[in-house]
Write an enzyme that holds these catalytic residues in place. Sequence first.
Site, PDB file in Angstrom:
ATOM      1  NE  ARG A 156      -7.936  33.982   4.324  1.00 22.30           N
ATOM      2  CZ  ARG A 156      -8.708  34.917   3.782  1.00 22.30           C
ATOM      3  NH1 ARG A 156      -8.452  35.355   2.568  1.00 22.30           N
ATOM      4  NH2 ARG A 156      -9.730  35.386   4.446  1.00 22.30           N
ATOM      5  CE  LYS A 204       6.751  20.347  14.747  1.00 22.78           C
ATOM      6  NZ  LYS A 204       7.148  19.601  15.964  1.00 22.78           N
ATOM      7  CD  GLU A 256      16.613  21.356  19.706  1.00 25.39           C
ATOM      8  OE1 GLU A 256      16.415  20.248  19.174  1.00 25.39           O
ATOM      9  OE2 GLU A 256      15.710  22.018  20.254  1.00 25.39           O
ATOM     10  CE  LYS A 271      13.056  19.990  11.793  1.00 24.26           C
ATOM     11  NZ  LYS A 271      12.907  21.004  12.802  1.00 24.26           N
ATOM     12  CD  GLU A 273       5.236  16.502  16.036  1.00 26.96           C
ATOM     13  OE1 GLU A 273       6.023  17.407  15.693  1.00 26.96           O
ATOM     14  OE2 GLU A 273       4.854  16.334  17.184  1.00 26.96           O
ATOM     15  NE  ARG A 295       8.426  18.393  12.042  1.00 30.63           N
ATOM     16  CZ  ARG A 295       8.393  19.457  11.280  1.00 30.63           C
ATOM     17  NH1 ARG A 295       7.744  19.431  10.133  1.00 30.63           N
ATOM     18  NH2 ARG A 295       9.010  20.570  11.649  1.00 30.63           N
ATOM     19  CG  ASN A 298       8.527  17.093  19.472  1.00 30.53           C
ATOM     20  OD1 ASN A 298       9.036  18.148  19.098  1.00 30.53           O
ATOM     21  ND2 ASN A 298       7.377  16.657  19.004  1.00 30.53           N
ATOM     22  CG  HIS A 319      11.762  19.341  22.313  1.00 34.15           C
ATOM     23  ND1 HIS A 319      12.897  18.610  22.021  1.00 34.15           N
ATOM     24  CD2 HIS A 319      11.894  20.509  21.630  1.00 34.15           C
ATOM     25  CE1 HIS A 319      13.668  19.311  21.194  1.00 34.15           C
ATOM     26  NE2 HIS A 319      13.093  20.462  20.943  1.00 34.15           N
ATOM     27  CG  HIS A 355       8.500  22.581  25.250  1.00 33.33           C
ATOM     28  ND1 HIS A 355       7.708  22.191  24.204  1.00 33.33           N
ATOM     29  CD2 HIS A 355       9.599  23.133  24.675  1.00 33.33           C
ATOM     30  CE1 HIS A 355       8.299  22.476  23.050  1.00 33.33           C
ATOM     31  NE2 HIS A 355       9.457  23.044  23.320  1.00 33.33           N
ATOM     32  CG  HIS A 388      14.257  25.569  23.123  1.00 28.06           C
ATOM     33  ND1 HIS A 388      13.147  24.925  23.613  1.00 28.06           N
ATOM     34  CD2 HIS A 388      14.605  24.894  21.988  1.00 28.06           C
ATOM     35  CE1 HIS A 388      12.821  23.924  22.813  1.00 28.06           C
ATOM     36  NE2 HIS A 388      13.689  23.876  21.813  1.00 28.06           N
TER      37      HIS A 388
END
Length: 370
Positions: free
Chosen positions: A122, A144, A186, A227, A237, A241, A245, A248, A252, A267
Amino acid sequence: MGVTIRVDLGPRSYDIVIGPGLIAQAGAHIRRLDPKSACAIVTDTNVARHHLGPLTASLDAARIRHASIMIEPGESSKSYAGFATVCDAILSGRFERGDFVVALGGGVVGDLAGFAAASLKRGMRVVQIPTSLLAQVDSSVGGKTAINSPVGKNLVGAFHQPTLVLADVGALDTLPRRELTAGYAELAKYGLIDDAAFFEWLERNRAAIVAGGPERIEAIAQACRSKAAIVARDETEQGDRALLNLGHTFGHAFERLTGYDGARLVHGEGVALGICLAFRFSTRLGVGTGQDADRVARHFQAAGLPTEIRDVPGFNASPDAMLDAIGQDKKVQRGSLTFILAHGIGRSYIAKGVDAADVRSFLTDEMGRN
Ligand code: GLY
């Protein structure tokens, strides 16, 4: 020569240290965090060749117990099977909840090891040691973590902040040129989101950043400052935030429709193409200007990044297939499409309720461009 940037998240705050020689100093840094901890290093076979020896030597020197878990390089390791392999190896190594998972590698290693750390017992602590430009300016910071599902990219994951990020800029000297170039997308993203002056600085300094030297450290530091600020005000997010993206949603979809095959598209290349599309789509919707869209494309073209759909080898998916892939985006809310669009360079915004018919006709025209 190094720079330290604090990510301010109350009890989950941590430092990003940027500079040369940090892998060889990792043992001392981790010992300072916790002298009694052990480290489960997750890395891939390419990164291990260059950087695992110096890392384990520095852990040995700091008298920190460690074991290494090796994955295959590439996006395909961010799978349910890859996740199980990493988790079982860490559990078999008898690591405790208070020990560290150390992610030594690029975005794939960081996402996978980070998600394993988030899940094991956990929540184990994770130290991110990003070795690619993309990971140093984006994926290692902000917590993330994720693996891919056959349905889409990064759909199974968790927010799990690292305890420390060590961005050793010397590691970038061993990167294949294509990986360095991909990471540049990026980096430029931060200028395009909300910092036009940074984008102008990148236009002047791109060659020096690629070559290495002080401009490279300054560029990575500026990206991490941006960032850190966004993550500090919107960790999970709920709002701003999502600006990170930019590019993206389209990117993606291209990655998915090329089967996450790094030989065709990695990517950062998907992000570069996605950013160009986001700027051209903004122009098409009348919210941005063609001059800005052209300027972004020129900059990415000069960097050696894809800027047109025809730049993706063998890409022949239909606009409907693209729309279907876009529909899996995490920003979709109650079936409505959200894109990051731009009023101009440094003036990106979250556009909710974008009409799928507009996206479809835009993509149809983009696919016809030559
Ligand atoms: N890579 C985007 C984010 O961290 O939010």
